[in-house]
Design a protein around this motif. Structure first.
Motif, PDB file in Angstrom:
ATOM      1  N   GLY A  98      20.638   2.423   0.924  1.00 32.26           N
ATOM      2  CA  GLY A  98      19.468   3.102  -0.032  1.00 32.26           C
ATOM      3  C   GLY A  98      18.527   3.616   0.753  1.00 32.26           C
ATOM      4  N   CYS A  99      17.615   4.465   0.111  1.00 37.51           N
ATOM      5  CA  CYS A  99      16.358   5.137   0.812  1.00 37.51           C
ATOM      6  C   CYS A  99      15.526   4.079   1.116  1.00 37.51           C
ATOM      7  N   ARG A 100      15.107   3.949   2.286  1.00 35.85           N
ATOM      8  CA  ARG A 100      13.889   3.072   2.835  1.00 35.85           C
ATOM      9  C   ARG A 100      12.746   3.363   2.182  1.00 35.85           C
ATOM     10  N   HIS A 101      12.128   4.607   2.057  1.00 40.13           N
ATOM     11  CA  HIS A 101      10.972   4.907   1.410  1.00 40.13           C
ATOM     12  C   HIS A 101      11.158   4.571  -0.191  1.00 40.13           C
ATOM     13  N   ASN A 109      10.371  11.738  -3.005  1.00 40.97           N
ATOM     14  CA  ASN A 109      11.293  12.618  -2.294  1.00 40.97           C
ATOM     15  C   ASN A 109      11.431  12.516  -0.782  1.00 40.97           C
ATOM     16  N   CYS A 110      12.328  11.694  -0.350  1.00 41.03           N
ATOM     17  CA  CYS A 110      12.210  11.243   0.946  1.00 41.03           C
ATOM     18  C   CYS A 110      12.782  12.511   1.865  1.00 41.03           C
ATOM     19  N   ALA A 111      13.442  13.386   1.238  1.00 42.45           N
ATOM     20  CA  ALA A 111      13.810  14.543   2.364  1.00 42.45           C
ATOM     21  C   ALA A 111      14.240  14.199   3.402  1.00 42.45           C
ATOM     22  N   ALA A 157      13.446  11.558   5.558  1.00 41.76           N
ATOM     23  CA  ALA A 157      12.572  10.910   6.197  1.00 41.76           C
ATOM     24  C   ALA A 157      13.013   9.586   6.287  1.00 41.76           C
ATOM     25  N   CYS A 158      13.992   8.932   6.227  1.00 44.68           N
ATOM     26  CA  CYS A 158      14.579   7.591   6.572  1.00 44.68           C
ATOM     27  C   CYS A 158      16.116   7.918   6.983  1.00 44.68           C
ATOM     28  N   ASP A 159      16.566   7.036   7.732  1.00 44.91           N
ATOM     29  CA  ASP A 159      18.033   7.006   8.147  1.00 44.91           C
ATOM     30  C   ASP A 159      18.932   7.115   7.190  1.00 44.91           C
ATOM     31  N   PHE A 160      18.696   6.370   6.089  1.00 44.53           N
ATOM     32  CA  PHE A 160      19.886   6.621   5.154  1.00 44.53           C
ATOM     33  C   PHE A 160      19.757   8.062   4.355  1.00 44.53           C
ATOM     34  N   CYS A 161      18.736   8.447   4.026  1.00 42.49           N
ATOM     35  CA  CYS A 161      18.836   9.797   3.694  1.00 42.49           C
ATOM     36  C   CYS A 161      19.014  10.902   4.820  1.00 42.49           C
ATOM     37  N   SER A 162      18.826  10.638   5.875  1.00 44.19           N
ATOM     38  CA  SER A 162      19.269  11.713   6.710  1.00 44.19           C
ATOM     39  C   SER A 162      20.702  11.664   7.047  1.00 44.19           C
TER      40      SER A 162
END
Ligand SMILES: Nc1ncnc2c1ncn2[C@@H]1O[C@H](COP(=O)(O)OP(=O)(O)OP(=O)(O)O)[C@@H](O)[C@H]1O
Ligand SMILES: [Zn+2]
Length: 922
Positions: A399-402, A415-417, A419-424
């Protein structure tokens, strides 16, 4: 209002503008004074100014509650530097000053603007008349509660006296109250508002999400070379390859001092200048390192969490956690030191399951201790555990770290966009988790016993339950009166009974395996690979191993994370390689004995060192008496005797060297047998405790007695070693290469004399030894895992056959026997440890220092430290090889460098190929 506020900001504090819009908004709200205010802003955001500026502008006095006198002192000094009348009333205040302050407060128009006070003082009866008086005359303009999270039982710094502030606030209805805290989880925020009885407060909360920070998690155990991985990360974060200047700097957080030293060394070796920062360094060195980092002369600071408080550096491009943080709150704060300038920055955690087990173990131990002390469980005890669980979840959950962080702090999903390994790239994260799971499965023999929770935590883990793995367990059976020892004895009594039953064959084979506790630090704890070996027995063995390692590590590091982790490694190795319970126990016993042997050796060496520099004995807080302690006391007992002996030896002008050597060897026979009897005594005691754990207490005292006896009989140990060192020194100097001979050109007798008196008579040498001590101090406390691993691989001396004839116990010198005692046949040369390497390096480097080849003493020390690490790295090289390498390296270094001016000078210095070095120096 804005203009006048800005003017006041400039006039009183010298700032051109507010630090943030939020800071400005808070100041405006406080100045208006019509509502209570709640401020939740990260460390360093400038919270203090939020009440200090309004205090200066208001009529009357702002009462500030702060938890620590040290913090108060800093604030008061800072304000006084700006000519703002501030002071504090606390228990440490001299009576005269106190009277002066009270006189001012009692005057018709007090000059004071800010009065700082601890929560204890504000509640004390002696302060009440003053408070009532100020209130009745409407002289209190604001009440500010700093570090307000101390009021919450969910906060780690809970202070019961903070709870009384609610009453205080109720007593001051007309005074606007301001509560300030650094980023806090939602439940803590709510607790603060409720406990302080804030009335419809205006809340100013910095959004948790910071879009310039990129978060990721790397599973360290999956990496072939974690240091290389970290190095690559730093290079990228600091854009070192792009050759851009002003690339910023970074922080690597480690849990232990040892970790800091090792990581700093490894990074420097890989080409990134890094320095360790931890409480083990002298205050001056710490400041120096911090300054170097602040000024950008050192790019990476490798620190324990003691670093960072009050450090306000904008261009921190990365924060890496080499070890898991103890809570998500701490992690957020620590990682939040990155990217304060708003530019893209990276926050990385190197996760390891081992870290998780250890931290969990220590948190539970800590909670246990606190509960036993107070006699009951409290909600707040869970805070540390849940906060740590959140940290683990952050690493282990997809999941998104932020989003995980924001949710934890009660913020909306950001909205991480990317900015973390999971979302990227979620696939990479998933693949990593799968590999980690596979690794775990491979090491766990019994999947049915593995923790079932989503992150390795069982849901009911901290809730108690039938087996009492949770909090209830700590309250079981009125443990307020029962100490650890008693409890352990009870556990082992049960274990012993069970073992006896098993031996008699009365216990059914099919008896249920008792699974490990949640806080069990053993690796493969659930494995039933060895029949009849219980978890409790393994834990007991682990404890013995840790105890034996303790002897090697010194009192300060007693039972720290590293000794435990080492013990866990050793135990696991034995467990993996043993086929039966008995073989397992025998192997543990062997390791324990080996550790104590090393401990004795170290003790002798360090005793000599202390003796040489004339340092006193250091106290030990160790609750167990180890061979180390006994040896130490025995040495103290026999100190005068020994001094007489050694004095006689060295001052014997009529004796020639040959005679001296013979006497030396004779002494060696005595002492080596004394040493081995001490080891045997220890081994026996350990063996007894292994075979009969029920008698743990008794066995321990017998063990101690035996050790005491053994230690007493080792009266001559230090003597022997003093003398042995003399011959070693003679040999060392004999094979000194020409270029170094000049500075060490003494005759053997001078050397012998010098060896005992150099410190008293030669200030220059004192410096050399001190430097060696410094290097060692920094290193030995921090003597890395590798170092200790090397130590633990040493075997105890081979058993020597004794003559059956009791009369001939005092053996006359027999060269061949003696030779064997000193260098056991077929045993490879003893690998050189960090301390020894440091000794060698400082000794060879000292002449260059004296010749002014180093710009500063710090550089000299730093270089010595670097070389020592470099030399101690290899596993199989003996002392003479290390000496040769040290000389070669120093020679090589000064062949290209006229005078060492900076740490960059040795950046590319590598250890030469060992064989070549030896040949070159032959
Ligand atoms: N408007 C401003 N402009 C520039 N610097 C400021 C401003 N306001 C505060 N500072 C500085 O910011 C630094 C951090 O401020 P402060 O110590 O008040 O932070 P804090 O939020 O209280 O942190 P902590 O949580 O550690 O108490 C201080 O050096 C302070 O002088
Ligand atoms: Zn994300």
């Amino acid at each position: 209002m804005t203009t006048s506020l800005k003017q006041a900001l400039k006039t009183h504090f010298g700032f051109d503008s507010f630090k943030s819009k939020l800071q400005e908004d808070v100041v405006k709200a406080v100045v208006r004074g019509d509502r209570d205010v709640f401020v939740c802003m990260p460390t360093g955001a400038g919270k203090s100014l939020c009440y200090q500026l309004p205090a200066v502008l208001a009529e009357g006095i702002t009462l500030v509650i702060s938890p620590l006198i040290a913090l108060i002192r800093d604030q008061v000094d800072h304000l006084r530097d700006h000519n703002i009348p501030a002071c504090s009333i606390n228990s440490k205040l001299p009576a005269v000053e106190r009277r002066l302050i009270l006189a001012d407060l009692g005057s018709s128009s007090p000059k004071l603007k800010l009065l700082y006070i601890t929560p204890e003082m504000v509640a004390s009866p002696s302060f009440q008349p003053c408070l009532t008086d100020l209130c009745s005359r409407s002289l209190l303009s604001h009440l500010a509660v700093d570090e307000a999270h101390c009021v919450s039982q969910w906060g780690h710094d809970f202070r019961p006296d903070y709870l009384k502030l609610g009453e205080l606030r109720a007593r001051l209805p007309g005074v606007p109250c301001l509560a300030l805290t650094a980023t806090a989880p939602k439940n803590v925020q709510e607790d603060i508002i409720q406990s302080l009885k804030l009335r419809l407060p205006l809340s100013f909360i910095t959004p948790v999400f910071r879009n310039n920070l990129h978060y990721d998690v790397i599973f360290r155990e999956l990496l072939p070379n974690p240091y290389v991985h970290l190095h690559a990360f730093i290079k990228k974060a600091l854009m070192l390859d792009s050759g851009s200047n002003g690339q910023g700097c970074g922080i690597v957080y480690c849990r232990t001092r040892e970790g800091c030293e090792t990581v700093a060394y490894q990074l420097t070796k890989l080409g990134i200048l890094s320095k360790a920062y931890h409480a083990g360094l002298k205050a001056g060195d710490r400041t120096e390192v911090q300054n170097e980092w602040m000024q950008g002369r050192v790019l990476v600071i490798v620190a324990t969490i003691s670093f960072g408080m009050g450090v306000d550096k904008a261009n921190v491009r990365f924060v890496a956690h080499w070890n898991l943080a103890k809570s998500l709150t701490s992690y957020y704060q620590e990682s939040g030191r990155a990217g304060r300038d708003g530019l893209p920055s990276s926050c990385r955690t190197y996760y390891s399951a081992k870290d998780k087990a250890q931290i969990n173990f220590f948190i539970c131990q800590d909670v246990n201790r606190r509960q036993r002390k107070r006699g009951s469980a409290k909600e707040s005890d869970k805070a540390a555990i849940t906060d740590f669980e959140a940290m683990v979840s952050f690493c282990e959950r997809e999941g998104c770290r932020h989003a995980t962080i924001s949710k934890f702090f009660g913020d909306k999903t950001p909205n991480c966009a990317g900015a973390c390994d999971f979302c990227s790239n979620p696939k990479v994260v998933q693949a990593q988790l799968a590999r980690a799971a596979a690794l775990r499965t491979n090491t766990l023999a019994a999947p049915s016993n593995t923790p079932k929770g989503p992150f390795g935590f069982q849901a009911d883990l901290y809730e108690g339950g039938k087996k009492g793995y949770g909090f209830e367990r700590y309250d079981e059976g009125g443990e307020g009166n029962e100490d650890d020892g008693t409890k352990r004895k009870k556990e082992f009594s049960d274990l012993f009974k069970k073992q006896m039953k098993l031996r008699k064959g009365s216990d059914s084979q099919g008896e249920d395996f008792i699974p490990p506790d949640a806080d069990c630090p053993l690796r493969e704890a659930s494995s039933q690979k060895i029949p009849k070996l219980t978890v409790k027995a393994r834990e007991h063995c682990l404890q013995l191993l840790q105890e034996s390692l303790y002897g090697q590590q010194g009192a300060e590091d007693a039972f720290n994370y590293d000794s435990l982790s080492l013990a866990v490694d050793i135990e696991h190795e034995v467990f993996k390689n043993s086929k039966s319970s008995n073989l397992y126990k025998a192997a543990v016993l062997k390791k324990v004995t080996a550790n104590f042997y090393v401990c004795l050796q170290q003790q002798r060496a360090s005793y000599l060192k202390r003796k040489r520099i004339g340092a006193g004995q250091r106290g030990s807080s160790n609750p167990f008496i180890t061979a180390k302690d006994l040896l130490k006391s025995s040495m103290l007992d026999t100190e005068s005797n020994k001094e007489k002996e050694s004095g006689r030896f060295f001052n014997d002008s009529s004796g020639d060297m040959k005679a001296k050597r013979e006497r030396l060897k004779e002494t060696n026979m005595d002492t080596s047998s004394a040493a081995s009897s001490s080891i045997k005594a220890r081994a026996k005691a350990v063996s007894a405790s292994l075979d009969n754990p029920t008698k743990g207490g008794k066995a321990m005292s017998k063990k101690q007695q035996k050790l005491a006896e053994a230690a007493k009989s080792s009266r001559n140990i230090s003597q022997y070693f003093t003398k042995k060192q003399t011959t070693e020194k003679i040999q060392e100097d004999a094979d000194m290469p020409e270029e170094l001979d000049a500075t060490f050109s003494h005759t053997p007798s001078e050397i012998a004399q010098e060896n005992i008196s150099r410190e008293q008579h030669s200030p220059a040498s004192v410096e050399a030894v001190e430097s060696s001590q410094d290097v060692i101090q920094a290193e030995s406390k921090t003597a890395g895992t590798d170092d200790i691993k090397e130590k633990r691989d040493l075997s105890p001396p081979a058993k020597r056959s004794r003559p059956t004839d009791g009369h001939s116990r005092r053996v006359t010198f027999n060269p061949s026997v003696q030779e064997r005692a000193l260098h056991p046949v077929n045993v490879p040369p003893k690998p050189v440890m960090l301390k020894e390497a440091a000794d060698i390096v400082v000794r060879y480097l000292d002449p260059f220092y004296k010749q002014g080849k180093f710009a500063t003493k710090e550089l000299f020390k730093s270089f010595a430290r670097y070389l020592s690490h470099l030399l101690a790295e290899g596993r199989s090289r003996g002392k003479s090889q290390v000496k040769a390498e040290a000389k070669a390296l120093i020679k090589k270094f000064f062949s290209s460098v006229q005078r060492c001016e900076s740490e960059a000078d040795w950046k590319h210095l590598k250890r030469p190929h060992s064989r070549k070095t030896t040949e070159k120096n032959k």
